[in-house]
Design a protein around this motif. Structure first.
Motif, short mmCIF file in Angstrom:
data_model
loop_
_atom_site.label_atom_id
_atom_site.label_comp_id
_atom_site.label_asym_id
_atom_site.label_seq_id
_atom_site.Cartn_x
_atom_site.Cartn_y
_atom_site.Cartn_z
N PHE A 45 0.83 -1.20 0.00
CA PHE A 45 0.00 0.00 0.00
C PHE A 45 0.86 1.26 0.00
O PHE A 45 0.62 2.20 -0.78
CB PHE A 45 -0.92 0.02 1.22
CG PHE A 45 -1.71 1.30 1.35
CD1 PHE A 45 -2.87 1.49 0.63
CD2 PHE A 45 -1.25 2.34 2.17
CE1 PHE A 45 -3.59 2.70 0.72
CE2 PHE A 45 -1.95 3.53 2.27
CZ PHE A 45 -3.13 3.71 1.55
N THR A 46 1.87 1.30 0.87
CA THR A 46 2.73 2.48 0.97
C THR A 46 3.49 2.71 -0.33
O THR A 46 3.58 3.85 -0.82
CB THR A 46 3.72 2.32 2.14
OG1 THR A 46 3.00 2.08 3.34
CG2 THR A 46 4.57 3.57 2.30
N GLY A 47 4.02 1.62 -0.92
CA GLY A 47 4.74 1.76 -2.18
C GLY A 47 3.86 2.29 -3.30
O GLY A 47 4.26 3.18 -4.07
N MET A 48 2.63 1.77 -3.39
CA MET A 48 1.71 2.22 -4.42
C MET A 48 1.28 3.66 -4.19
O MET A 48 1.14 4.44 -5.14
CB MET A 48 0.48 1.30 -4.46
CG MET A 48 0.73 -0.09 -5.04
SD MET A 48 1.28 -0.03 -6.77
CE MET A 48 -0.12 0.78 -7.55
N TRP A 49 1.08 4.03 -2.92
CA TRP A 49 0.66 5.40 -2.62
C TRP A 49 1.76 6.39 -2.98
O TRP A 49 1.50 7.45 -3.56
CB TRP A 49 0.30 5.54 -1.14
CG TRP A 49 0.03 6.95 -0.74
CD1 TRP A 49 0.86 7.80 -0.08
CD2 TRP A 49 -1.17 7.70 -1.00
NE1 TRP A 49 0.27 9.03 0.08
CE2 TRP A 49 -0.98 8.99 -0.47
CE3 TRP A 49 -2.38 7.40 -1.64
CZ2 TRP A 49 -1.95 9.98 -0.55
CZ3 TRP A 49 -3.36 8.39 -1.72
CH2 TRP A 49 -3.13 9.65 -1.18
N VAL A 50 3.00 6.06 -2.64
CA VAL A 50 4.13 6.93 -2.97
C VAL A 50 4.26 7.07 -4.49
O VAL A 50 4.54 8.16 -5.01
CB VAL A 50 5.44 6.37 -2.37
CG1 VAL A 50 6.66 7.13 -2.90
CG2 VAL A 50 5.41 6.46 -0.85
N ALA A 51 4.02 5.96 -5.22
CA ALA A 51 4.20 5.96 -6.67
C ALA A 51 3.06 6.64 -7.41
O ALA A 51 3.28 7.28 -8.45
CB ALA A 51 4.37 4.53 -7.18
N THR A 52 1.82 6.52 -6.90
CA THR A 52 0.66 6.97 -7.67
C THR A 52 -0.21 8.02 -6.99
O THR A 52 -0.95 8.75 -7.67
CB THR A 52 -0.25 5.77 -8.01
OG1 THR A 52 -0.83 5.26 -6.79
CG2 THR A 52 0.54 4.65 -8.68
N SER A 53 -0.18 8.07 -5.65
CA SER A 53 -1.08 8.94 -4.86
C SER A 53 -2.55 8.63 -5.11
O SER A 53 -3.43 9.47 -4.88
CB SER A 53 -0.81 10.44 -5.16
OG SER A 53 0.47 10.79 -4.75
N LYS A 56 -7.63 4.46 -4.17
CA LYS A 56 -8.35 3.26 -4.58
C LYS A 56 -7.40 2.21 -5.15
O LYS A 56 -7.48 1.02 -4.79
CB LYS A 56 -9.43 3.62 -5.60
CG LYS A 56 -10.33 2.45 -5.98
CD LYS A 56 -11.44 2.91 -6.92
CE LYS A 56 -12.35 1.73 -7.28
NZ LYS A 56 -13.46 2.17 -8.18
N LEU A 57 -6.51 2.63 -6.05
CA LEU A 57 -5.56 1.69 -6.65
C LEU A 57 -4.64 1.08 -5.60
O LEU A 57 -4.38 -0.13 -5.62
CB LEU A 57 -4.74 2.42 -7.72
CG LEU A 57 -3.65 1.58 -8.41
CD1 LEU A 57 -4.27 0.39 -9.15
CD2 LEU A 57 -2.84 2.45 -9.37
N SER A 58 -4.17 1.90 -4.68
CA SER A 58 -3.27 1.40 -3.63
C SER A 58 -3.96 0.37 -2.76
O SER A 58 -3.36 -0.65 -2.38
CB SER A 58 -2.78 2.58 -2.77
OG SER A 58 -2.07 3.52 -3.54
#
Length: 220
Positions: A45-53, A56-58
């Motif tokens: 989750f943290t990696g996806m949030w940092v990458a995309t903000s 929902k996707l995270s």
């Protein structure tokens, strides 16, 4: 095998209280694999949030990672308990965040859980029924007999303090980040204060336990 033999069997495997508690703590944490599986959804989750903000996707990707771990467990016919714990955790966090639309709320259930757990353990120490004592009771077959031994109560109180500290540290560190809305910092803090802190706490407990040789008395 008689009922008495079944009651005594777990105790026979451990000659001392310290050995019994070490075994139960290792079982409760799920070993190295269980600790890693618990951390994976937060890392994803943290990696996806940092990458995309993208909230929902995270959430979708982190839940998918937990489901993939669960499927591996089921395919291997091994216990899915610890994967299910992580899946439930990320699921509750996703529910909170989906309702508010704020990514920081993914971490709110964990903060509340650790706060409640720390408060419960502190209360158990204050009333002199430390939670770790019930680990001993689960081994001996009598959940409360250990309370009759003041030495055991003191030992279990010290161990409960050590079990409580990681929960308390997580709340103290993560709560300011939550109030400030620092999602990335929350994710990093949760990972850093997850299994590394738990292992450190367990190591401290093992050190305390290694110094003692309290005979383990099975229930009559």
């Amino acid at each position: 095998m008689s009922t008495a033999d079944m009651t005594a069997a777990p105790a026979a495997a451990h000659a001392t209280v310290e050995a019994a508690v070490r075994a139960q703590l290792s079982k409760a944490l799920g070993g190295k694999r269980g600790i890693v599986e618990a951390a994976v959804p937060t890392i994803v989750f943290t990696g996806m949030w940092v990458a995309t903000s993208e909230l929902k996707l995270s959430l979708i990707v982190s839940i998918a990672a937990a489901v993939a771990l669960l499927l591996v467990r089921l395919a291997q016919r091994s216990t899915p308990q610890f994967v299910l714990n992580s899946l439930v955790g990320i699921g509750i966090g996703a529910f909170f965040a989906a309702r508010t639309g704020d990514a920081k709320d993914v971490f709110l259930p964990g903060i509340l859980y650790n706060g409640a757990y720390a408060a419960g353990m502190l209360l158990s120490i204050i009333v002199r029924w430390p939670i770790v004592g019930f680990l001993i009771g689960s081994v001996t077959g009598d959940p409360t007999a250990w309370h009759n031994d003041s030495g055991l109560v003191r030992l279990c109180s010290r161990l409960t303090w050590l079990l409580m500290l990681p929960c308390l540290i997580r709340v103290v560190v993560q709560l300011p980040f939550y109030w400030a809305g620092q999602v990335t910092a929350l994710g990093i803090a949760k990972i850093a204060l997850g299994w590394p802190l738990q292992v450190a706490g367990l190591a401290a407990m093992v050190w305390v336990l290694a110094r003692g040789r309290t005979p383990l008395q099975p229930a009559a």
